[in-house]
Motif scaffolding. Structure first.
Motif, PDB file in Angstrom:
ATOM      1  N   LEU A  45       6.944  35.354  -9.149  1.00  0.00           N
ATOM      2  CA  LEU A  45       8.252  34.857  -9.574  1.00  0.00           C
ATOM      3  C   LEU A  45       8.121  33.448 -10.150  1.00  0.00           C
ATOM      4  CD1 LEU A  45      10.603  35.929  -6.634  1.00  0.00           C
ATOM      5  CD2 LEU A  45      10.870  36.502  -9.050  1.00  0.00           C
ATOM      6  N   ARG A  46       7.296  32.625  -9.494  1.00  0.00           N
ATOM      7  CA  ARG A  46       7.112  31.242  -9.954  1.00  0.00           C
ATOM      8  C   ARG A  46       6.452  31.221 -11.332  1.00  0.00           C
ATOM      9  NH1 ARG A  46       7.337  27.671  -5.720  1.00  0.00           N
ATOM     10  NH2 ARG A  46       6.151  26.180  -6.889  1.00  0.00           N
ATOM     11  N   SER A  47       5.443  32.090 -11.506  1.00  0.00           N
ATOM     12  CA  SER A  47       4.688  31.987 -12.757  1.00  0.00           C
ATOM     13  C   SER A  47       5.535  32.412 -13.955  1.00  0.00           C
ATOM     14  CB  SER A  47       3.374  32.752 -12.680  1.00  0.00           C
ATOM     15  OG  SER A  47       3.658  34.104 -12.561  1.00  0.00           O
ATOM     16  N   HIS A  63       0.829  -1.208   0.000  1.00  0.00           N
ATOM     17  CA  HIS A  63       0.000   0.000   0.000  1.00  0.00           C
ATOM     18  C   HIS A  63       0.860   1.254   0.000  1.00  0.00           C
ATOM     19  CE1 HIS A  63       0.860  -0.949   4.193  1.00  0.00           C
ATOM     20  NE2 HIS A  63       0.745   0.341   4.448  1.00  0.00           N
ATOM     21  N   ARG A  64       0.248   2.364  -0.396  1.00  0.00           N
ATOM     22  CA  ARG A  64       0.941   3.651  -0.367  1.00  0.00           C
ATOM     23  C   ARG A  64      -0.064   4.746  -0.067  1.00  0.00           C
ATOM     24  NH1 ARG A  64       6.048   4.704  -3.112  1.00  0.00           N
ATOM     25  NH2 ARG A  64       6.557   6.875  -2.704  1.00  0.00           N
ATOM     26  N   VAL A  65       0.315   5.630   0.862  1.00  0.00           N
ATOM     27  CA  VAL A  65      -0.527   6.802   1.168  1.00  0.00           C
ATOM     28  C   VAL A  65      -0.088   7.932   0.252  1.00  0.00           C
ATOM     29  CG1 VAL A  65      -1.096   8.518   2.940  1.00  0.00           C
ATOM     30  CG2 VAL A  65      -0.790   6.103   3.581  1.00  0.00           C
ATOM     31  N   ILE A  66      -1.039   8.544  -0.436  1.00  0.00           N
ATOM     32  CA  ILE A  66      -0.683   9.706  -1.259  1.00  0.00           C
ATOM     33  C   ILE A  66      -1.484  10.931  -0.802  1.00  0.00           C
ATOM     34  CG2 ILE A  66      -0.085   8.260  -3.246  1.00  0.00           C
ATOM     35  CD1 ILE A  66      -2.718   9.370  -4.589  1.00  0.00           C
ATOM     36  N   GLY A  67      -0.960  12.105  -1.156  1.00  0.00           N
ATOM     37  CA  GLY A  67      -1.672  13.348  -0.850  1.00  0.00           C
ATOM     38  C   GLY A  67      -2.317  13.856  -2.125  1.00  0.00           C
ATOM     39  N   GLY A  68      -1.819  14.979  -2.641  1.00  0.00           N
ATOM     40  CA  GLY A  68      -2.405  15.566  -3.849  1.00  0.00           C
ATOM     41  C   GLY A  68      -1.902  14.956  -5.145  1.00  0.00           C
ATOM     42  N   ALA A 116       9.448  19.959   1.238  1.00  0.00           N
ATOM     43  CA  ALA A 116       9.180  20.898   0.141  1.00  0.00           C
ATOM     44  C   ALA A 116       9.652  22.300   0.507  1.00  0.00           C
ATOM     45  CB  ALA A 116       7.672  20.924  -0.154  1.00  0.00           C
ATOM     46  N   GLY A 117      10.049  23.032  -0.496  1.00  0.00           N
ATOM     47  CA  GLY A 117      10.508  24.380  -0.214  1.00  0.00           C
ATOM     48  C   GLY A 117      10.742  25.186  -1.470  1.00  0.00           C
ATOM     49  N   ALA A 118      11.089  26.434  -1.251  1.00  0.00           N
ATOM     50  CA  ALA A 118      11.407  27.360  -2.335  1.00  0.00           C
ATOM     51  C   ALA A 118      12.048  28.597  -1.722  1.00  0.00           C
ATOM     52  CB  ALA A 118      10.126  27.766  -3.083  1.00  0.00           C
ATOM     53  N   ILE A 136       3.120  26.401  -3.956  1.00  0.00           N
ATOM     54  CA  ILE A 136       3.538  24.985  -4.009  1.00  0.00           C
ATOM     55  C   ILE A 136       2.291  24.136  -3.777  1.00  0.00           C
ATOM     56  CG2 ILE A 136       4.980  23.161  -3.004  1.00  0.00           C
ATOM     57  CD1 ILE A 136       6.994  25.240  -2.175  1.00  0.00           C
ATOM     58  N   PRO A 137       1.854  23.363  -4.778  1.00  0.00           N
ATOM     59  CA  PRO A 137       0.622  22.599  -4.587  1.00  0.00           C
ATOM     60  C   PRO A 137       0.842  21.346  -3.737  1.00  0.00           C
ATOM     61  CG  PRO A 137       1.519  22.204  -6.777  1.00  0.00           C
ATOM     62  CD  PRO A 137       2.445  23.184  -6.105  1.00  0.00           C
ATOM     63  N   GLY A 138      -0.242  20.858  -3.124  1.00  0.00           N
ATOM     64  CA  GLY A 138      -0.154  19.588  -2.407  1.00  0.00           C
ATOM     65  C   GLY A 138      -0.631  19.689  -0.974  1.00  0.00           C
ATOM     66  N   THR A 139      -0.399  18.614  -0.242  1.00  0.00           N
ATOM     67  CA  THR A 139      -0.848  18.521   1.144  1.00  0.00           C
ATOM     68  C   THR A 139       0.339  18.680   2.094  1.00  0.00           C
ATOM     69  OG1 THR A 139      -0.443  16.139   1.234  1.00  0.00           O
ATOM     70  CG2 THR A 139      -2.636  16.835   0.465  1.00  0.00           C
ATOM     71  N   LEU A 140       0.000  18.867   3.361  1.00  0.00           N
ATOM     72  CA  LEU A 140       1.036  18.967   4.392  1.00  0.00           C
ATOM     73  C   LEU A 140       1.873  17.677   4.443  1.00  0.00           C
ATOM     74  CD1 LEU A 140       2.174  20.607   6.769  1.00  0.00           C
ATOM     75  CD2 LEU A 140       0.400  19.604   8.221  1.00  0.00           C
TER      76      LEU A 140
HETATM   77  C1  LIG Z   1       3.223  23.280 -10.436  1.00  0.00           C
HETATM   78  C2  LIG Z   1       4.058  22.605  -9.386  1.00  0.00           C
HETATM   79  C3  LIG Z   1       5.000  23.352  -8.686  1.00  0.00           C
HETATM   80  C4  LIG Z   1       5.777  22.754  -7.677  1.00  0.00           C
HETATM   81  N1  LIG Z   1       6.710  23.520  -7.002  1.00  0.00           N
HETATM   82  C5  LIG Z   1       7.410  22.955  -5.994  1.00  0.00           C
HETATM   83  C6  LIG Z   1       8.359  23.744  -5.238  1.00  0.00           C
HETATM   84  O1  LIG Z   1       8.574  24.941  -5.491  1.00  0.00           O
HETATM   85  N2  LIG Z   1       9.023  23.137  -4.223  1.00  0.00           N
HETATM   86  C7  LIG Z   1       8.834  21.832  -3.909  1.00  0.00           C
HETATM   87  O2  LIG Z   1       9.463  21.344  -2.954  1.00  0.00           O
HETATM   88  N3  LIG Z   1       7.961  21.062  -4.607  1.00  0.00           N
HETATM   89  C8  LIG Z   1       7.253  21.592  -5.641  1.00  0.00           C
HETATM   90  N4  LIG Z   1       6.370  20.815  -6.359  1.00  0.00           N
HETATM   91  C9  LIG Z   1       6.182  19.401  -6.021  1.00  0.00           C
HETATM   92  C10 LIG Z   1       5.006  19.146  -5.050  1.00  0.00           C
HETATM   93  O3  LIG Z   1       4.130  20.237  -5.011  1.00  0.00           O
HETATM   94  C11 LIG Z   1       5.513  18.860  -3.643  1.00  0.00           C
HETATM   95  O4  LIG Z   1       6.393  17.761  -3.662  1.00  0.00           O
HETATM   96  C12 LIG Z   1       4.369  18.601  -2.672  1.00  0.00           C
HETATM   97  O5  LIG Z   1       4.867  18.677  -1.372  1.00  0.00           O
HETATM   98  C13 LIG Z   1       3.692  17.249  -2.921  1.00  0.00           C
HETATM   99  O6  LIG Z   1       2.587  17.126  -2.035  1.00  0.00           O
HETATM  100  P1  LIG Z   1       1.427  16.068  -2.327  1.00  0.00           P
HETATM  101  O7  LIG Z   1       0.461  16.127  -1.244  1.00  0.00           O
HETATM  102  O8  LIG Z   1       0.908  16.266  -3.707  1.00  0.00           O
HETATM  103  O9  LIG Z   1       2.249  14.689  -2.232  1.00  0.00           O
HETATM  104  P2  LIG Z   1       2.116  13.441  -3.197  1.00  0.00           P
HETATM  105  O10 LIG Z   1       2.688  13.795  -4.526  1.00  0.00           O
HETATM  106  O11 LIG Z   1       0.757  12.877  -3.170  1.00  0.00           O
HETATM  107  O12 LIG Z   1       3.093  12.421  -2.464  1.00  0.00           O
HETATM  108  C14 LIG Z   1       4.478  12.661  -2.406  1.00  0.00           C
HETATM  109  C15 LIG Z   1       5.117  11.621  -1.475  1.00  0.00           C
HETATM  110  O13 LIG Z   1       4.695  11.882  -0.142  1.00  0.00           O
HETATM  111  C16 LIG Z   1       4.196  10.699   0.452  1.00  0.00           C
HETATM  112  N5  LIG Z   1       3.147  11.109   1.393  1.00  0.00           N
HETATM  113  C17 LIG Z   1       2.079  11.896   1.146  1.00  0.00           C
HETATM  114  N6  LIG Z   1       1.354  12.060   2.265  1.00  0.00           N
HETATM  115  C18 LIG Z   1       1.967  11.361   3.242  1.00  0.00           C
HETATM  116  C19 LIG Z   1       1.688  11.145   4.622  1.00  0.00           C
HETATM  117  N7  LIG Z   1       0.614  11.671   5.231  1.00  0.00           N
HETATM  118  N8  LIG Z   1       2.557  10.381   5.338  1.00  0.00           N
HETATM  119  C20 LIG Z   1       3.641   9.830   4.731  1.00  0.00           C
HETATM  120  N9  LIG Z   1       3.951   9.990   3.436  1.00  0.00           N
HETATM  121  C21 LIG Z   1       3.126  10.756   2.689  1.00  0.00           C
HETATM  122  C22 LIG Z   1       3.654   9.867  -0.713  1.00  0.00           C
HETATM  123  O14 LIG Z   1       3.629   8.487  -0.420  1.00  0.00           O
HETATM  124  C23 LIG Z   1       4.669  10.180  -1.796  1.00  0.00           C
HETATM  125  O15 LIG Z   1       5.772   9.312  -1.697  1.00  0.00           O
HETATM  126  C24 LIG Z   1       5.598  21.381  -7.380  1.00  0.00           C
HETATM  127  C25 LIG Z   1       4.653  20.622  -8.097  1.00  0.00           C
HETATM  128  C26 LIG Z   1       3.899  21.223  -9.103  1.00  0.00           C
HETATM  129  C27 LIG Z   1       2.885  20.404  -9.846  1.00  0.00           C
END
Ligand SMILES: Cc1cc2nc3c(=O)[nH]c(=O)nc-3n(C[C@H](O)[C@H](O)[C@H](O)COP(=O)(O)OP(=O)(O)OC[C@H]3O[C@@H](n4cnc5c(N)ncnc54)[C@H](O)[C@@H]3O)c2cc1C
Length: 312
Positions: A214-216, A64-69, A142-144, A130-134
């Motif tokens: 800046l990102r856009s 299994h794998r937990v994913i966020g966004g 994640a960072g910038a 930065i899109p996605g979940t905590l």
């Molecule tokens: C347009 C765009 C711009 C972006 N810019 C940046 C940026 O500037 N900097 C940057 O760092 N990233 C950037 N990213 C990448 C992305 O946004 C980050 O990596 C973000 O933190 C991913 O979050 P998510 O919830 O989508 O994780 P997911 O992609 O769903 O998962 C990523 C990993 O985290 C694990 N995971 C998720 N939730 C949990 C949990 N609760 N417990 C344990 N493991 C977990 C998953 O198993 C997977 O291995 C960008 C992406 C896009 C599309």
């Protein structure tokens, strides 16, 4: 579907009265819009549901794998043999006395930054855009703009591989550039608290707007199917980071294409899915990009995007 997956499906139905989705296309759950069907797929709406689902998966022995966004993932064309748990556990609370925000692991990062700004809590401006979940953000640090999750995390609540819950500080997560201990352990983030600093809302908003602007300028247009930067910036022997995009550009990869995947014209560290790309196309293109950088500079680029193989 193997016996472990079938066992999970039965247990999940018994416990929740709901059935996991079968053969769920993973291209629906990744910003790359690539990926075949996962055997089983569920969504969990609270940290306790997430904990219960992971417990059942572990008990059934199903992969299994937990994913966020899904903003940092490349799913396999053959999908995923096992169970994908889409974490949708949202919710957050500001703790004024400790100057922190406590949030469930699927809280959307843009929700955290937006609400903090509106209430006059600064510190998270670097996350704007930065899109996605905590959970995903802490997993990959994640960072910038020179800041990352390691700079703001106060405490993380983890579900351990043994099924217990622990609270840990940032030092125990072994943060490094786009890395945390969660990448090598089987711990799942349930919730976390982040350190904030009071500041005028208009100043926070202005800093966030500047970061987004800046990102856009660098990133592809909004509707593009891609997962952010494909490679990490390599760290040279003197400790300095080199921009992967610059190295790639010097090797002439701009616009290079394999099948439906191409290198974005505006920035060479973005692989975009602009013509129905498969994971195979992306991996082929990435291999060629790495080969060129190795040949020209002797540097091995490391993927920032996480490839999720169909089977272990
Ligand atoms: C347009 C765009 C711009 C972006 N810019 C940046 C940026 O500037 N900097 C940057 O760092 N990233 C950037 N990213 C990448 C992305 O946004 C980050 O990596 C973000 O933190 C991913 O979050 P998510 O919830 O989508 O994780 P997911 O992609 O769903 O998962 C990523 C990993 O985290 C694990 N995971 C998720 N939730 C949990 C949990 N609760 N417990 C344990 N493991 C977990 C998953 O198993 C997977 O291995 C960008 C992406 C896009 C599309």
């Amino acid at each position: 579907m193997n016996e472990q997956a079938a066992e999970f499906a039965r247990a999940y139905e018994r416990e929740t009265g709901r059935s996991p989705r079968r053969d769920e296309p993973m291209n629906r759950h990744a910003s790359f819009r690539i990926g075949g069907p996962a055997d089983l797929y569920i969504e969990t709406a609270s940290p306790s549901e997430l904990k219960a689902a992971v417990g059942l998966a572990r008990a059934a022995g199903v992969r299994h794998r937990v994913i966020g966004g899904g903003f940092n993932l490349l799913f396999d064309d053959d999908g995923y043999r096992g169970l994908i748990i889409r974490n949708s556990a949202r919710g957050l609370a500001f703790r004024t006395a400790s100057e922190t925000i406590e949030a469930a692991s699927a809280a959307a990062v843009d929700d955290l930054t937006g609400k903090a700004a509106a209430l006059g809590w600064g510190g998270l401006e670097f996350l704007a855009g930065i899109p996605g979940t905590l959970g995903g953000a802490i997993y990959g640090n994640a960072g910038a703009f020179g800041r990352a999750m390691c700079d703001v995390l106060a405490e993380a609540r983890l579900l351990t591989p043994e099924g217990g819950e622990i609270r840990v500080g940032p030092e125990s997560l072994e943060f490094a550039y786009r890395h945390s201990r969660l990448k090598k352990s089987a711990d799942i983030l349930l919730s976390a608290s982040l350190r904030l600093a009071p500041a005028p809302p208009d100043r926070i908003r202005a800093a966030m707007d500047e970061n987004v602007a800046l990102r856009s300028r660098r990133h592809p247009p909004r509707a593009t199917a891609y997962p952010g930067s494909f490679f990490k910036n390599p760290i040279l022997p003197d400790g300095c980071k080199q921009a992967a995009g610059f190295l790639l550009e010097q090797t002439g990869v701009r616009g290079l294409r394999v099948g439906g995947a191409s290198v974005f014209q505006g920035h060479c560290n973005f692989i975009i899915n602009d013509a129905g790309a498969t994971a195979r196309d992306v991996l082929g293109l990435a291999a060629e990009m790495k080969r060129r950088v190795l040949e020209k500079y002797g540097i091995v680029l490391e993927e920032e995007v996480i490839f999720v193989p169909a089977s272990a």
